[in-house]
Scaffold this motif. Structure first.
Motif, PDB file in Angstrom:
ATOM      1  N   VAL A 123       0.832  -1.204   0.000  1.00  0.00           N
ATOM      2  CA  VAL A 123       0.000   0.000   0.000  1.00  0.00           C
ATOM      3  C   VAL A 123       0.867   1.254   0.000  1.00  0.00           C
ATOM      4  N   SER A 124       1.937   1.246   0.799  1.00  0.00           N
ATOM      5  CA  SER A 124       2.810   2.419   0.860  1.00  0.00           C
ATOM      6  C   SER A 124       3.519   2.655  -0.464  1.00  0.00           C
ATOM      7  N   TYR A 125       3.929   1.589  -1.163  1.00  0.00           N
ATOM      8  CA  TYR A 125       4.520   1.743  -2.495  1.00  0.00           C
ATOM      9  C   TYR A 125       3.520   2.384  -3.456  1.00  0.00           C
ATOM     10  N   VAL A 181       0.858   4.248  -2.720  1.00  0.00           N
ATOM     11  CA  VAL A 181       0.578   5.633  -2.342  1.00  0.00           C
ATOM     12  C   VAL A 181       1.732   6.547  -2.738  1.00  0.00           C
ATOM     13  N   SER A 182       2.966   6.099  -2.504  1.00  0.00           N
ATOM     14  CA  SER A 182       4.125   6.924  -2.862  1.00  0.00           C
ATOM     15  C   SER A 182       4.183   7.182  -4.364  1.00  0.00           C
ATOM     16  N   TYR A 183       3.725   6.216  -5.152  1.00  0.00           N
ATOM     17  CA  TYR A 183       3.728   6.386  -6.610  1.00  0.00           C
ATOM     18  C   TYR A 183       2.604   7.310  -7.062  1.00  0.00           C
ATOM     19  N   LYS A 184       1.406   7.121  -6.485  1.00  0.00           N
ATOM     20  CA  LYS A 184       0.252   7.904  -6.913  1.00  0.00           C
ATOM     21  C   LYS A 184       0.291   9.340  -6.400  1.00  0.00           C
ATOM     22  N   VAL A 185       0.706   9.509  -5.139  1.00  0.00           N
ATOM     23  CA  VAL A 185       0.680  10.835  -4.525  1.00  0.00           C
ATOM     24  C   VAL A 185       1.934  11.636  -4.840  1.00  0.00           C
ATOM     25  N   PHE A 186       3.109  10.984  -4.702  1.00  0.00           N
ATOM     26  CA  PHE A 186       4.371  11.701  -4.859  1.00  0.00           C
ATOM     27  C   PHE A 186       5.063  11.417  -6.210  1.00  0.00           C
ATOM     28  N   ASP A 187       4.443  10.554  -7.005  1.00  0.00           N
ATOM     29  CA  ASP A 187       5.032  10.160  -8.296  1.00  0.00           C
ATOM     30  C   ASP A 187       6.455   9.649  -8.119  1.00  0.00           C
ATOM     31  N   TYR A 188       6.635   8.842  -7.064  1.00  0.00           N
ATOM     32  CA  TYR A 188       7.958   8.309  -6.730  1.00  0.00           C
ATOM     33  C   TYR A 188       7.928   6.798  -6.828  1.00  0.00           C
ATOM     34  N   GLN A 189       8.749   6.251  -7.708  1.00  0.00           N
ATOM     35  CA  GLN A 189       8.787   4.824  -7.946  1.00  0.00           C
ATOM     36  C   GLN A 189      10.127   4.275  -7.480  1.00  0.00           C
ATOM     37  N   MET A 190      10.064   3.332  -6.535  1.00  0.00           N
ATOM     38  CA  MET A 190      11.299   2.805  -5.944  1.00  0.00           C
ATOM     39  C   MET A 190      11.865   1.661  -6.769  1.00  0.00           C
ATOM     40  N   PHE A 191      10.991   0.898  -7.417  1.00  0.00           N
ATOM     41  CA  PHE A 191      11.444  -0.257  -8.192  1.00  0.00           C
ATOM     42  C   PHE A 191      10.854  -0.197  -9.585  1.00  0.00           C
TER      43      PHE A 191
END
Length: 305
Positions: A291-293, A295-305
Motif C-alpha cells: 500500500v505504501s509503495y 501511495v508513494s507512486y500515486k501521490v508523490f510520483d515516486y517509484q522505488m522499483f
C-alpha cells in the motif's frame, strides 16, 4: 559480425562479477527462501517426533483461533502497535530535525564530530546497551535518577514501572538509531542545488524560509522512501531491545508479538501457534509495504522499483 563479437566479449567479462554474486545468492536462497516452506507449520499440529513437516497433522485455522482466544492477545497487539508506530514517527522526525540543525553548522570539523558521536550507538547491540541502560536508569544509584533527586523529584523505576517502560523503550530506541537517519538526510541535503539558496538570499529569504521552501522540499523524496520502508515494521516493536530489558513487572505493557512468539515457540514448544503469529505479522507487513509503495507512486510520483 563485429557487434556480435563485442557482445560476446562483454558477456565473458561479466562472468567474474556474476561469480562474485554467487555466494551471496546461495546464502539468500538457503536462509531466506528455503525456510519459507516452514510456513505450513502454521496450519499444523506440529510434533517434532513425527519428523518432516509434510508428515504432520493438518488442523486448518485452529492455531489462529487459539492465538486470538488468548486472554492477553489484545493487549499484546496494542503494545506492539503503540511502540512500533511511536518509534517510526519519532525515528523520522528526530533525524530530520537533527539533520536540519547540523546543516546550519559552519564548522566542518565540529559537524563531523557530532555526526560521529550520534552515529556510534547505532553499531552497539542491545545486549550491550541493555546493561548500560540498566545501570543508568537504576532507581537507586542510576545517573538519571540521581539528577531527578537533585531537582527535588522522586526516583522513577523506568524498567520496572509498567507505565514508564513503553516510553523508555521508545526513547532509547530513537536514541540508538537516529544517528543513522541523520546521515541519510544530510546526504539528501547535500544533493540540493546550492544556487537555490543563493537565489533565495538575493530575494531576502531568511534561513527559516530557505529551510521551509528549499531544504525540506529537496528532502521530500528520501523522506518518502524512508517512511515507505519503515511502514513494514508496524508490527515489529524491536524484539532484541525489549527481550533484553523487560521483566515480569512490566509484562502487561511490555509484552509484544515477538516476545509472545519466543515464549510460545521456544519455551512452551507450541510451534504451530508461534508460526501462525509470525505468518500473520508477515502478511500484515507485506500489505502495508504494498500500500505504501502504491501511495508513494500515486501521490508523490515516486517509484522505488
Amino acid at each position: 559480425m563485429k557487434a556480435t563479437r563485442v557482445k560476446h566479449f562483454k558477456r565473458v567479462k561479466q562472468w567474474p562479477l556474476h561469480l562474485m554474486l554467487l555466494p551471496g545468492v546461495i546464502l539468500l536462497f538457503v536462509f531466506s527462501y528455503v525456510p519459507v516452506a516452514g510456513i505450513v507449520i502454521a496450519f499444523q499440529k506440529y510434533n517434532p517426533a513425527k519428523g518432516f513437516i509434510f508428515s504432520q497433522t493438518f488442523n486448518g485455522l485452529d492455531n489462529f483461533r487459539y492465538i486470538f482466544s488468548m486472554p492477553n492477545i489484545g493487549q499484546v497487539i496494542w503494545n506492539t502497535v503503540f511502540m512500533a508506530v511511536s518509534k517510526i514517527i519519532l525515528g523520522m522526525l528526530v533525524p530530520i530535525l537533527v539533520a536540519l540543525l547540523l546543516n546550519e553548522l559552519r564548522s566542518r570539523a565540529f559537524k563531523r564530530t557530532i555526526q560521529t558521536v550520534i552515529y556510534f550507538p547505532y553499531f552497539l547491540s542491545w545486549i550491550i546497551l541493555a546493561g548500560v541502560f540498566t545501570d543508568i536508569l537504576s532507581p537507586t544509584d542510576g545517573v538519571v535518577n540521581q539528577i531527578l533527586k537533585t531537582v527535588g523529584m522522586e526516583p522513577i523505576y523506568f524498567l520496572g514501572d509498567k507505565q514508564w517502560f513503553p516510553v523508555t523503550m521508545i526513547i532509547t530506541d530513537v536514541w540508538k538509531g537516529f544517528g543513522f537517519g541523520t546521515i541519510v538526510y544530510l546526504a539528501a541535503i547535500t544533493g540540493i542545488d546550492p544556487t537555490l539558496y543563493e537565489a533565495a538570499e538575493i530575494d531576502g529569504a531568511s534561513r527559516w524560509r530557505q529551510t521551509w521552501h528549499i531544504t525540506l522540499p529537496g528532502m521530500r523524496m528520501i523522506i518518502v522512501l524512508m517512511l515507505t520502508l519503515s511502514l513494514g515494521n508496524v508490527l515489529n516493536a524491536g524484539f532484541d531491545q525489549i527481550f533484553n530489558l523487560y521483566n515480569d513487572l512490566v509484562m502487561e505493557t511490555g509484552d509484544i508479538l515477538d516476545t509472545l512468539v519466543y515464549r510460545l515457540g521456544l519455551q512452551q514448544t507450541q510451534y504451530g501457534p508461534s508460526t501462525a503469529v509470525g505468518l500473520l505479522k508477515s502478511v500484515v507487513s507485506c500489505i502495508l509495504i504494498s500500500v505504501s509503495y502504491y501511495v508513494s507512486y500515486k501521490v508523490f510520483d515516486y517509484q522505488m522499483f
